[in-house]
Scaffold this motif. Structure first.
Motif: not given
Lengths: 324, 253
Positions: A240-247
């Motif tokens: 899973v690649v997220l848009r925001d590393a903070g999540h």
């Protein structure tokens, strides 16, 4: 196994007894049994001892110790009997580049003592079978990589060997060449030939082999069918690649696996986890992310890479054998 | 196994002949190169002394011996190529007489060298060179030259098997030149400084050249030198033949 085409017990080999080599064993007590008429893959990274194993089985290299039999004959004491029954496809095309394809096959046929007429007939037959008839008179150095590999394979099948060794048969080939070689290998199996192939690619072993032995540092560290190995290594994985590393931290908790089974790559904003039920995992993750309001850039299911298999089969520093 | 030794050797020799058929230009270049050297030295270096005269008689045996020495390169290129292409691995994994690989190599190289001698002698004859030693002397000289080539052949096989790298072939291709020139192929050692003359006289190439001059009845020949031109190559063979064979057998170590 009573009906074994290849038996290897406690094979040991260290290079450079009289200088050269680094003193590290290439084979360190390797055991292997291959049933007659099966395809067996030896899977491992560079330097694991795969090529050494094939060279010993093909009588090109003498083992330091161990009992090694191919087609019922000892590879050291009965090398000649073994050579009558094997075919070898080495890592590099073992062909005379200056000669034509047909000339190569005729040469190897004569050296198998088929006699002039049968060598010629056999060469034509093999050229036909490997779709090389049109280019049979061209010099091999003008062949494409895939054609060269097919001719090489044809050359190792001159006498319809009982046991065929393929040492990284598709390394360096483009996808098309790879597919060609795979097709050829599959068509062989119908003929009852036992095939031992080495590969660095889990996918290749998965595609072609009935059983797989995973080797590392000259030993077999796992052995089984592709399904058994995959089950043991956690099978497929979800990325899973997220848009925001903070999540990332929040998303780890949403994956349907224990927290410590998830690998997190902050730079690529990537989470990776083993899954057992592919579809359930995929839909579950998509839904959970949506509900949590976390945006994903990409979600994909994939087979484990060789690295992951190794990470699972071997501890980071304690590389001991793990039975499957 | 041994029953196939002859058949397999013949098959391996035919393989080399088939390669010639595939590379006619390379074969011709190989044959023409020594001719070019002969003409170059005959006309350029020997120009002052006249090509047709005594210098030609002196030069031809030297060039013949030099051509045999340079054959070393061809042998090494071929053996190194086979090793690096993995084709020797295929031969060794087959139920063939193992020695046939080396026998085929030798037969083909000797054949090529015999052809080279014939071409060079033909050109020399066209330039006006003649043997004064009679048929027996002529045949003896050809025999000595081929014996020298045979020694070079086994040195080449051994070096290639030991190193197995194309880089070594390049090094040898360069080194054969000084070794070739540090001989009496082009000039009498008496015309050189003492220390150089001594080196030149001990060069096996010089031994063969001197004996061939003697057998051809050419200037620069020394009576009774034939034994040295027999002994040197035999000594080299006594060292390098068993080494090469052992090395070949040890490819499995």
């Amino acid at each position: 196994m009573a009906d074994a085409a290849i038996t290897v017990e406690e094979a040991r080999k260290t290079y450079g007894g009289s200088g050269g080599g680094n003193g590290k064993p290439a084979l360190d007590g390797l055991d292997l049994t291959v049933g007659r008429g099966t395809v067996h893959a030896v899977l491992g990274p560079n330097g694991a001892g795969k090529t050494t194993l094939v060279r010993i089985l093909a009588t090109l290299l003498r083992p330091d110790a161990g009992r090694i039999e191919v087609a019922g004959h000892d590879v050291v004491r009965e090398a000649y009997a073994v050579r009558l029954r094997i075919g070898l496809l080495g890592q590099h095309a073992a062909l005379d580049e200056e000669l034509g394809g047909r000339q190569n096959l005729e040469l190897f046929g004569r050296l198998h003592h088929l006699g002039a007429r049968r060598a010629r007939a056999r060469a034509d037959e093999l050229l036909e079978r490997f779709d090389l008839s049109d280019t049979g008179s061209k010099a091999v150095k003008q062949y494409s990589g895939g054609m060269r590999r097919r001719l090489d394979l044809a050359a190792s099948l001159i006498t319809e060997p009982e046991v065929l060794f393929l040492d990284e048969p598709t390394t360096g080939l483009d996808p098309r060449g790879r597919a060609e070689v795979w097709d050829s290998v599959r068509s062989l199996v119908g003929g009852g030939t036992t095939v031992l192939l080495t590969t660095q690619y889990l996918e290749e072993a998965d595609q072609l082999a009935d059983r797989i032995s995973v080797v590392d540092a000259g030993r077999v560290i796992a052995d089984g069918t592709a399904d058994e190995l995959k089950a043991a290594t956690g099978g497929d994985r979800i990325d899973v690649v997220l848009r925001d590393a903070g999540h990332l931290g929040a998303a780890v908790a949403l994956l349907p696996v224990p927290k410590d089974a998830v690998t997190v790559d902050t730079d690529r904003r990537l989470l990776s986890a083993p899954v057992t039920d592919r579809m359930a995992a995929l839909t579950g993750v998509v839904r959970a992310l949506q509900e949590a309001g976390i945006e994903a850039e990409d979600i994909a299911l994939r087979r484990p890479t060789l690295d992951e298999v190794f990470l699972h089969l071997t501890g980071p520093d304690d590389r001991t054998k793990e039975a499957v | 196994m041994t029953t196939y030794a002859l058949t397999d050797s013949w098959t391996m020799t035919r393989r080399e002949l088939a390669r010639w058929g595939r590379q006619p230009v390379a074969v011709v270049v190989n044959l023409v190169f020594p001719v070019m050297l002969l003409l170059m030295f005959g006309y350029l270096v020997g120009g002052g002394r006249g090509v047709s005269g005594e210098y030609l008689d002196f030069l031809v045996p030297g060039m013949l011996a030099l051509t045999m020495a340079f054959g070393l390169e061809g042998t090494m290129v071929a053996v190194t190529q086979d090793l690096n292409k993995g084709v020797i691995d295929r031969f060794r994994s087959m139920p063939m007489a193992n020695g046939a690989v080396l026998v085929g190599r030798s037969a083909a190289d000797m054949l090529q060298s015999a052809l080279g001698l014939a071409v060079l002698l033909g050109v020399a004859a066209a330039l006006g060179w003649r043997t004064h030693g009679g048929p027996a002397g002529f045949l003896g000289a050809v025999g000595l030259l081929l014996l020298f080539r045979f020694a070079m052949l086994w040195i080449g096989i051994h070096l290639s098997l030991v190193a197995g790298k194309p880089e070594l072939v390049q090094a040898v291709q360069i080194l054969v030149w000084p070794v070739g020139f540090l001989s009496n192929a082009f000039a009498e050692p008496t015309s050189m400084p003492d220390w150089l003359g001594t080196v030149v006289q001990w060069n096996p190439l010089s031994q063969t050249a001197t004996a061939v001059r003697d057998l051809f009845g050419s200037p620069g020949g020394e009576p009774g030198h034939v034994w040295a031109a027999v002994a040197w190559p035999l000594a080299l063979l006594a060292i390098f033949f068993p080494l090469a064979v052992r090395r070949f057998a040890r490819l499995s170590r």
